[in-house]
Scaffold this active site. Structure first.
Site, PDB file in Angstrom:
ATOM      1  N   ASN A   1       0.808  -1.217   0.000  1.00  0.00           N
ATOM      2  CA  ASN A   1       0.000   0.000   0.000  1.00  0.00           C
ATOM      3  C   ASN A   1       0.848   1.278   0.000  1.00  0.00           C
ATOM      4  O   ASN A   1       0.320   2.367   0.174  1.00  0.00           O
ATOM      5  CB  ASN A   1      -0.985  -0.001   1.175  1.00  0.00           C
ATOM      6  CG  ASN A   1      -0.288  -0.035   2.513  1.00  0.00           C
ATOM      7  OD1 ASN A   1       0.938  -0.093   2.581  1.00  0.00           O
ATOM      8  ND2 ASN A   1      -1.061  -0.011   3.581  1.00  0.00           N
TER       9      ASN A   1
ATOM     10  N   MET B   1      -6.944   4.124  -3.561  1.00  0.00           N
ATOM     11  CA  MET B   1      -6.294   4.605  -4.773  1.00  0.00           C
ATOM     12  C   MET B   1      -7.368   5.115  -5.749  1.00  0.00           C
ATOM     13  O   MET B   1      -8.311   4.414  -6.065  1.00  0.00           O
ATOM     14  CB  MET B   1      -5.522   3.430  -5.374  1.00  0.00           C
ATOM     15  CG  MET B   1      -4.872   3.699  -6.688  1.00  0.00           C
ATOM     16  SD  MET B   1      -3.843   2.284  -7.141  1.00  0.00           S
ATOM     17  CE  MET B   1      -5.051   0.981  -7.368  1.00  0.00           C
TER      18      MET B   1
ATOM     19  N   HIS C   1      -5.673   6.923  10.392  1.00  0.00           N
ATOM     20  CA  HIS C   1      -4.493   6.978   9.520  1.00  0.00           C
ATOM     21  C   HIS C   1      -4.783   6.626   8.063  1.00  0.00           C
ATOM     22  O   HIS C   1      -3.924   6.786   7.207  1.00  0.00           O
ATOM     23  CB  HIS C   1      -3.380   6.091  10.055  1.00  0.00           C
ATOM     24  CG  HIS C   1      -3.422   4.660   9.567  1.00  0.00           C
ATOM     25  ND1 HIS C   1      -4.512   3.842   9.717  1.00  0.00           N
ATOM     26  CD2 HIS C   1      -2.480   3.911   8.930  1.00  0.00           C
ATOM     27  CE1 HIS C   1      -4.244   2.668   9.193  1.00  0.00           C
ATOM     28  NE2 HIS C   1      -3.035   2.674   8.710  1.00  0.00           N
TER      29      HIS C   1
END
Lengths: 139, 482
Positions: free
Chosen positions: B204, B382, B405
Site C-alpha cells: 500500500n 487509490m 491513519h
C-alpha cells in the site's frame, strides 16, 4: 484435507495460510516451500546451491516460527530464493535443507514483499492425516 | 451492539465502549459510526482492542480508530497509552513498519496546467523513484553514513544535499526521534536497510500526485499553503526492511523477557517489556533509530520527486514552489504529556496505524502551523480521495492526541484479486481519471479502491467525534506504486 501442500485462508489485511504435512519434518519443509511460493515464482528458481536451516525451539509452534523467520532472512538479508525444501527431524531438533539460488532481478519475479512471519495465531496441530499448521505473514 | 458475548455501549454517534471483561485493565473505546460497525465486528479487530487492554500499565482506554482492522497483537488503527513507571512497551503496538507515515508536498502548479503533461511526469517519477520488491535506492550508503541516518534522521539527508532546513523543520519531531542508538539495531537489520534507503517499497505504499478540489477550512489550508485546484504530492512509505527487522528482533527479546518475568497475555504477538527495563529501553533506542531511517527515507523520496518535477517541467525551484507541508508517522511509540484525572502525566503512547494530531498552540508543532493545528494526512483508496486534517483539542482529551491513519482494508487480498480477474486495473483507473504506474500488476489488483473502506466515512467520524478536523480533500490524478 490434503496430505501435503498449502492453501490460503481469509484474512483482511495480511496473508493467512494453512500448511499440511505427513509428519513434522514434512510440515516444516512444506511451510518453507509455501513461504517462497508466495514470495516468488519458484518455477523460475534453479536448484543451484543448498543451505541448511536448523530447527530449534521447544514446542512445534516455536520451532515453526523460528524456522520460518530464518527462512525469510534467506531472502531479505542474503537475497537467496528457495526452489525446494526437505526436512529431517532428530533428537536435538532437526534441519531443513533448502535448494535454490541467489536472487537475480533479470530472471526472477518477486511477487510481493513479505515483511515478517508473525506469531499471532500460529498453531501446529496433529490431525488424522498428519500435521497441519496455520500462520500469518505480514505483507 | 453485540460482539460475540460482549455488549458494546453506544456513548455517542461516533463512540462505542467495550466494557471490561476477563483480564482487561481498562475498557475499550472504538471511534466509528453505526453504519461502520458491522464491518468492524466481522473479524478479530475488536478482540484485539480487548487484548491490548490486558497490557500492564495501560491508561484510561484501549482505543480503536474508525479505520481499525485485524492486525497481529494490536489491531491496525489501535492506540494505547502506558504509565511510564508501571507500563510496558510492545513492538507489536508499533508494528513492523516502524514510523511508516505520510508526507505532503505543496506546489505553485495547478492540476489543470499539469494534466496534459501527466503521462511524461508519471513515467519519469516511476523511473526516478525506486519502487517494488527487490528495488534498491539511488543512494549508496556506507556503514558510517547509515549510522548517521539512524542517529540523526532527516538532518543527515539535508546535510547530504537531499533536502532543506525547512524540510527538516516541517517534519514531526524535526525528523529525529530522541534517544536513537544505532548500536541497538542488529547487523541484519542494518544490512536490510542499507540498500533500501530512498525506496518506496510495495503493497500500500505509494507516491501520488493529487488535485485539491475541495477546501473545508480556509484558514488552516492557507497556513499549510494549500489552495483549490492546486497540484500536490503525497508520499506514503516507512522504514523498509530495517524497521521490519528491528520489530522482528525485539519481538523475540520481549518474548524471552515475558517468560523470565512470568507476564502472561492472551496473544504472543503482544510480547512486551517494562518501559524502565533494559530490554524496554533498548527497544526504544532501536525504535528511535528505525524511525529516523523512515524520516530519511521519505525525505529522499521527496527529494527525488522534487528533482523530477524540476527536470520534466524545466523550472526553477522558485517557480515550482514545491515545499514540504509536513511529514507525520502513523506507526510509533512516543513519550508525551497528558492530563489524566486532573494531573499532568508523562505517558508512552503506542500508535499502530494511528496519526498524532496535536491541537493549535502545542509546542511540538512548527511555528507557521501553531494557530492552525498540526497537519494530518489520511491517504484513501487509490483513485478516490485522500484528506488533509488538522489536530484539535478534543484529541488530547479523548484519544491521546491521536486520530485515524487511512481507509482501512475491507476485502482480503485474495478477494480483491478475484474481483478484478480479467480486467485491466490500469485502464479502469484511467477511466476514473487516475494515471497509474506500478511495478507489479498483482500488487495493483490487491490495492483496488473497492478493497478499502470509504475514507470519507472514516474522516467524517474523526471530524464529528472531535479528534481532528477536515481541512481539504485531495483527489489523486496520478499514482506510482511498488
Amino acid at each position: 484435507m490434503r496430505r501435503r501442500g498449502y492453501r490460503l485462508l481469509p484474512h483482511t489485511a495480511d496473508i493467512r495460510l494453512e500448511v499440511c504435512g505427513g509428519d513434522l519434518s514434512e510440515l516444516f519443509a512444506e511451510s518453507v516451500s509455501a513461504l517462497f511460493s508466495l514470495l516468488a515464482d519458484r518455477r523460475r528458481v534453479r536448484a543451484a546451491e543448498s543451505r541448511t536451516l536448523r530447527i530449534s525451539g521447544e514446542t512445534p509452534e516455536d520451532q515453526l516460527f523460528l524456522l520460518l523467520r530464518e527462512a525469510l532472512l534467506l531472502f531479505t538479508a542474503d537475497r537467496f530464493l528457495v526452489r525446494s525444501a526437505r526436512g529431517r527431524m532428530n533428537e536435538s531438533g532437526g534441519t531443513v535443507e533448502v535448494s535454490g539460488e541467489p536472487f537475480d532481478l533479470s530472471r526472477h519475479s518477486v511477487l510481493r514483499e513479505i515483511k515478517a512471519v508473525t506469531a499471532h495465531g500460529l498453531v501446529v496441530e496433529r490431525v488424522p492425516e498428519g500435521h497441519v499448521a496455520r500462520f500469518i505473514l505480514d505483507v | 451492539m453485540q460482539y460475540r458475548d460482549v455488549s458494546l455501549t453506544k456513548l455517542s454517534d461516533t463512540m462505542w465502549e467495550i466494557p471490561r471483561t476477563g483480564g482487561m485493565l481498562v475498557p475499550g473505546l472504538i471511534f466509528a459510526s453505526e453504519a461502520m460497525m458491522p464491518d468492524i465486528l466481522r473479524d478479530e479487530a475488536v478482540r484485539q482492542v480487548m487484548n491490548v487492554a490486558y497490557l500492564p500499565g495501560i491508561l484510561k482506554y484501549s482505543i480503536g480508530m474508525p479505520d481499525i482492522h485485524w492486525g497481529y497483537g494490536f489491531p491496525i488503527g489501535g492506540v494505547a497509552a502506558m504509565d511510564v513507571d508501571e507500563g510496558v512497551i510492545s513492538p507489536g503496538g508499533v508494528g513492523y513498519d516502524i514510523n511508516c507515515g505520510v508526507r505532503l508536498l505543496r506546489s505553485d502548479l495547478t492540476a489543470e496546467w499539469l494534466r496534459p503533461r501527466l503521462p511524461e511526469l508519471v513515467a519519469a517519477l516511476h523511473h526516478e523513484v525506486p519502487s517494488g520488491v527487490g528495488s534498491t535506492g539511488f543512494v549508496r550508503l556506507s556503514g558510517p553514513d547509515e549510522e548517521k541516518v539512524l542517529g540523526e534522521g532527516s538532518r543527515w539527508a539535508a546535510s547530504a544535499g537531499f533536502g532543506t532546513d525547512e524540510d527538516v523543520a516541517h517534519t514531526e519531531s524535526a525528523g529525529k526521534f530522541p534517544g536513537a542508538d544505532p548500536d541497538a539495531v542488529s547487523m541484519v537489520a542494518k544490512k536490510r536497510g542499507r540498500e533500501q534507503l530512498g525506496t518506496l517499497g510495495s503493497g500500500n505504499h505509494f507516491l501520488e500526485v493529487d488535485e485539491v478540489p475541495e477546501i473545508f477550512d480556509e484558514e488552516a489550508a492557507s497556513a499549510y499553503g494549500l489552495f483549490r485546484g492546486q497540484a500536490v504530492v503525497l508520499i506514503h512509505s516507512g522504514s523498509r526492511g530495517l524497521g521490519y527487522q528491528v520489530c522482528d528482533d525485539y519481538l523475540l527479546t520481549m518474548a524471552e523477557y515475558m517468560r523470565k518475568n512470568r507476564i502472561e497475555l492472551p496473544d504472543r504477538q503482544l510480547a512486551c517489556a517494562h518501559i524502565r527495563s533494559p530490554e524496554g529501553e533498548r527497544y526504544l533506542s532501536a525504535l528511535a533509530a528505525a524511525a529516523n531511517f523512515a524520516f530519511t527515507n521519505r525525505q529522499l523520496l521527496a527529494h527525488q520527486a522534487r528533482e523530477t518535477f524540476l527536470r520534466v517541467f524545466k523550472m526553477g525551484p522558485n517557480d515550482l514552489g514545491m515545499r514540504l507541508v509536513y511529514d507525520v508517522g502513523h506507526n510509533n511509540a512516543k513519550f508525551e504529556e497528558y492530563e489524566i484525572d486532573g494531573r499532568r502525566k508523562k505517558v508512552l503512547v503506542h500508535r499502530k496505524g494511528a496519526t498524532r494530531a496535536f491541537p493549535p498552540g502545542h509546542p511540538e508543532i512548527p511555528e507557521p502551523y501553531r494557530r492552525a493545528g498540526q497537519p494530518v494526512f489520511i491517504p484513501g483508496e487509490m483513485g478516490n480521495a485522500s484528506y488533509v486534517l488538522a489536530g484539535v483539542p478534543g484529541a488530547m482529551r479523548l484519544s491521546f492526541g491521536s486520530t485515524c491513519h487511512g481507509a482501512g482494508r475491507r476485502m482480503s487480498r485474495t478477494q480483491a484479486k478475484a474481483s478484478v480477474r480479467g480486467k485491466s486495473i490500469t485502464q479502469e483507473m484511467e477511466r476514473r481519471g487516475v494515471l497509474v504506474a506500478c511495478a507489479s500488476q498483482k500488487t495493483l489488483a490487491e490495492e483496488i479502491p473497492e478493497a478499502y473502506k470509504d475514507v470519507s466515512a472514516v474522516v467524517d467520524v474523526v471530524h464529528a467525534a472531535g479528534i481532528a478536523k477536515k481541512v481539504a480533500r485531495l483527489k489523486p490524478i496520478a499514482v506510482v506504486k511498488g
